[in-house]
Design a protein around this motif. Structure first.
Motif, PDB file in Angstrom:
ATOM      1  N   PRO A  19      12.510 -10.064  -1.536  1.00  0.00           N
ATOM      2  CA  PRO A  19      12.361  -8.932  -0.598  1.00  0.00           C
ATOM      3  C   PRO A  19      12.021  -7.618  -1.314  1.00  0.00           C
ATOM      4  N   GLU A  20      12.607  -7.390  -2.474  1.00  0.00           N
ATOM      5  CA  GLU A  20      12.304  -6.186  -3.236  1.00  0.00           C
ATOM      6  C   GLU A  20      10.868  -6.217  -3.741  1.00  0.00           C
ATOM      7  N   PHE A  21      10.425  -7.393  -4.198  1.00  0.00           N
ATOM      8  CA  PHE A  21       9.043  -7.496  -4.658  1.00  0.00           C
ATOM      9  C   PHE A  21       8.074  -7.290  -3.496  1.00  0.00           C
ATOM     10  N   ARG A  22       8.418  -7.800  -2.320  1.00  0.00           N
ATOM     11  CA  ARG A  22       7.578  -7.585  -1.134  1.00  0.00           C
ATOM     12  C   ARG A  22       7.431  -6.084  -0.858  1.00  0.00           C
ATOM     13  N   GLU A  23       8.538  -5.352  -0.927  1.00  0.00           N
ATOM     14  CA  GLU A  23       8.475  -3.901  -0.713  1.00  0.00           C
ATOM     15  C   GLU A  23       7.597  -3.234  -1.768  1.00  0.00           C
ATOM     16  N   TYR A  24       7.765  -3.644  -3.012  1.00  0.00           N
ATOM     17  CA  TYR A  24       6.931  -3.119  -4.103  1.00  0.00           C
ATOM     18  C   TYR A  24       5.449  -3.348  -3.789  1.00  0.00           C
ATOM     19  N   GLY A  25       5.110  -4.555  -3.390  1.00  0.00           N
ATOM     20  CA  GLY A  25       3.723  -4.872  -3.069  1.00  0.00           C
ATOM     21  C   GLY A  25       3.190  -4.052  -1.907  1.00  0.00           C
ATOM     22  N   GLN A  26       3.983  -3.897  -0.871  1.00  0.00           N
ATOM     23  CA  GLN A  26       3.546  -3.116   0.282  1.00  0.00           C
ATOM     24  C   GLN A  26       3.262  -1.671  -0.118  1.00  0.00           C
ATOM     25  N   ARG A  27       4.061  -1.140  -1.018  1.00  0.00           N
ATOM     26  CA  ARG A  27       3.802   0.221  -1.507  1.00  0.00           C
ATOM     27  C   ARG A  27       2.461   0.296  -2.229  1.00  0.00           C
ATOM     28  N   TRP A  28       2.217  -0.671  -3.120  1.00  0.00           N
ATOM     29  CA  TRP A  28       1.006  -0.605  -3.942  1.00  0.00           C
ATOM     30  C   TRP A  28      -0.267  -0.881  -3.155  1.00  0.00           C
ATOM     31  N   ILE A  29      -0.193  -1.670  -2.113  1.00  0.00           N
ATOM     32  CA  ILE A  29      -1.401  -1.894  -1.303  1.00  0.00           C
ATOM     33  C   ILE A  29      -1.922  -0.543  -0.811  1.00  0.00           C
ATOM     34  N   GLU A  73      -0.731   7.231 -13.235  1.00  0.00           N
ATOM     35  CA  GLU A  73       0.297   7.618 -14.215  1.00  0.00           C
ATOM     36  C   GLU A  73       1.067   8.865 -13.793  1.00  0.00           C
ATOM     37  N   THR A  74       0.420   9.755 -13.048  1.00  0.00           N
ATOM     38  CA  THR A  74       1.075  11.018 -12.684  1.00  0.00           C
ATOM     39  C   THR A  74       1.261  11.186 -11.178  1.00  0.00           C
ATOM     40  N   ASP A  75       0.714  10.293 -10.378  1.00  0.00           N
ATOM     41  CA  ASP A  75       0.872  10.382  -8.932  1.00  0.00           C
ATOM     42  C   ASP A  75       2.334  10.115  -8.577  1.00  0.00           C
ATOM     43  N   PRO A  76       2.996  11.039  -7.859  1.00  0.00           N
ATOM     44  CA  PRO A  76       4.432  10.869  -7.578  1.00  0.00           C
ATOM     45  C   PRO A  76       4.778   9.566  -6.850  1.00  0.00           C
ATOM     46  N   GLU A  77       3.954   9.148  -5.905  1.00  0.00           N
ATOM     47  CA  GLU A  77       4.251   7.901  -5.177  1.00  0.00           C
ATOM     48  C   GLU A  77       4.095   6.687  -6.083  1.00  0.00           C
ATOM     49  N   CYS A  78       3.109   6.717  -6.961  1.00  0.00           N
ATOM     50  CA  CYS A  78       2.918   5.611  -7.902  1.00  0.00           C
ATOM     51  C   CYS A  78       4.072   5.536  -8.888  1.00  0.00           C
ATOM     52  N   VAL A  79       4.475   6.688  -9.398  1.00  0.00           N
ATOM     53  CA  VAL A  79       5.606   6.742 -10.325  1.00  0.00           C
ATOM     54  C   VAL A  79       6.861   6.200  -9.645  1.00  0.00           C
ATOM     55  N   GLU A  80       7.077   6.565  -8.394  1.00  0.00           N
ATOM     56  CA  GLU A  80       8.244   6.083  -7.650  1.00  0.00           C
ATOM     57  C   GLU A  80       8.173   4.572  -7.417  1.00  0.00           C
ATOM     58  N   ALA A  81       6.996   4.048  -7.094  1.00  0.00           N
ATOM     59  CA  ALA A  81       6.845   2.599  -6.882  1.00  0.00           C
ATOM     60  C   ALA A  81       7.157   1.834  -8.169  1.00  0.00           C
ATOM     61  N   ARG A  83       9.069   2.927 -10.617  1.00  0.00           N
ATOM     62  CA  ARG A  83      10.510   3.102 -10.842  1.00  0.00           C
ATOM     63  C   ARG A  83      11.308   2.112  -9.982  1.00  0.00           C
ATOM     64  N   PHE A  84      10.875   1.919  -8.738  1.00  0.00           N
ATOM     65  CA  PHE A  84      11.539   0.975  -7.849  1.00  0.00           C
ATOM     66  C   PHE A  84      11.562  -0.427  -8.469  1.00  0.00           C
ATOM     67  N   ALA A  85      10.441  -0.869  -9.009  1.00  0.00           N
ATOM     68  CA  ALA A  85      10.381  -2.197  -9.635  1.00  0.00           C
ATOM     69  C   ALA A  85      11.302  -2.284 -10.844  1.00  0.00           C
ATOM     70  N   VAL A  86      11.334  -1.223 -11.637  1.00  0.00           N
ATOM     71  CA  VAL A  86      12.197  -1.212 -12.828  1.00  0.00           C
ATOM     72  C   VAL A  86      13.666  -1.256 -12.412  1.00  0.00           C
ATOM     73  N   GLU A  87      14.025  -0.437 -11.446  1.00  0.00           N
ATOM     74  CA  GLU A  87      15.431  -0.365 -11.024  1.00  0.00           C
ATOM     75  C   GLU A  87      15.909  -1.652 -10.352  1.00  0.00           C
ATOM     76  N   THR A  88      15.057  -2.274  -9.555  1.00  0.00           N
ATOM     77  CA  THR A  88      15.466  -3.503  -8.866  1.00  0.00           C
ATOM     78  C   THR A  88      15.309  -4.741  -9.746  1.00  0.00           C
ATOM     79  N   LYS A  89      14.547  -4.618 -10.822  1.00  0.00           N
ATOM     80  CA  LYS A  89      14.287  -5.748 -11.730  1.00  0.00           C
ATOM     81  C   LYS A  89      13.688  -6.944 -10.985  1.00  0.00           C
ATOM     82  N   CYS A  90      12.833  -6.653  -9.994  1.00  0.00           N
ATOM     83  CA  CYS A  90      12.208  -7.736  -9.229  1.00  0.00           C
ATOM     84  C   CYS A  90      11.062  -8.394 -10.001  1.00  0.00           C
ATOM     85  N   ILE A  91      10.524  -7.695 -10.996  1.00  0.00           N
ATOM     86  CA  ILE A  91       9.424  -8.240 -11.810  1.00  0.00           C
ATOM     87  C   ILE A  91       9.947  -8.512 -13.211  1.00  0.00           C
TER      88      ILE A  91
END
Length: 104
Positions: A19-29, A73-81, A83-91
């Motif tokens: 579920p966390e990876f799904r959220e990560y993917g939805q953000r990046w799309i 690298e500097t886009d705030p939404e990209c940086v947050e996405a 960070r989300f993957a790192v914090e959840t350790k889904c990848i």
């Protein structure tokens, strides 16, 4: 005329955190689309390996992809996405390949 490039990502994910990876993917799309690419989707495990997922997206050229990478690298939404993957350790890890797409 520049040649389009499709990026193929193969992810090794934590099967318990799909579920966390799904959220990560939805953000990046949305982010890839906003930054000039065409996203073809994320593909989650269904049958077979439960820890493997994929993504495909296309840019008009390798140069356009490189511009996207710099912007991300500097886009705030990209940086947050990210960070989300790192914090959840889904990848656990990922591999990136560049492909030459064939379209009609």
């Amino acid at each position: 005329m520049s040649n389009p490039v499709t990026v193929h990502l193969r992810y090794e994910i934590d099967a318990d955190k799909t579920p966390e990876f799904r959220e990560y993917g939805q953000r990046w799309i949305r982010l890839v689309e906003r930054l000039g690419g065409t996203h073809h989707g994320y593909f989650l495990p269904s049958e077979g390996d439960s820890d493997e997922a994929f993504a495909l997206f296309t840019f008009s050229s390798l140069a356009a992809y490189e511009q996207y990478r710099l912007a991300a690298e500097t886009d705030p939404e990209c940086v947050e996405a990210y960070r989300f993957a790192v914090e959840t350790k889904c990848i656990r890890r990922y591999e990136r390949r560049f492909l030459a797409p064939v379209f009609e």
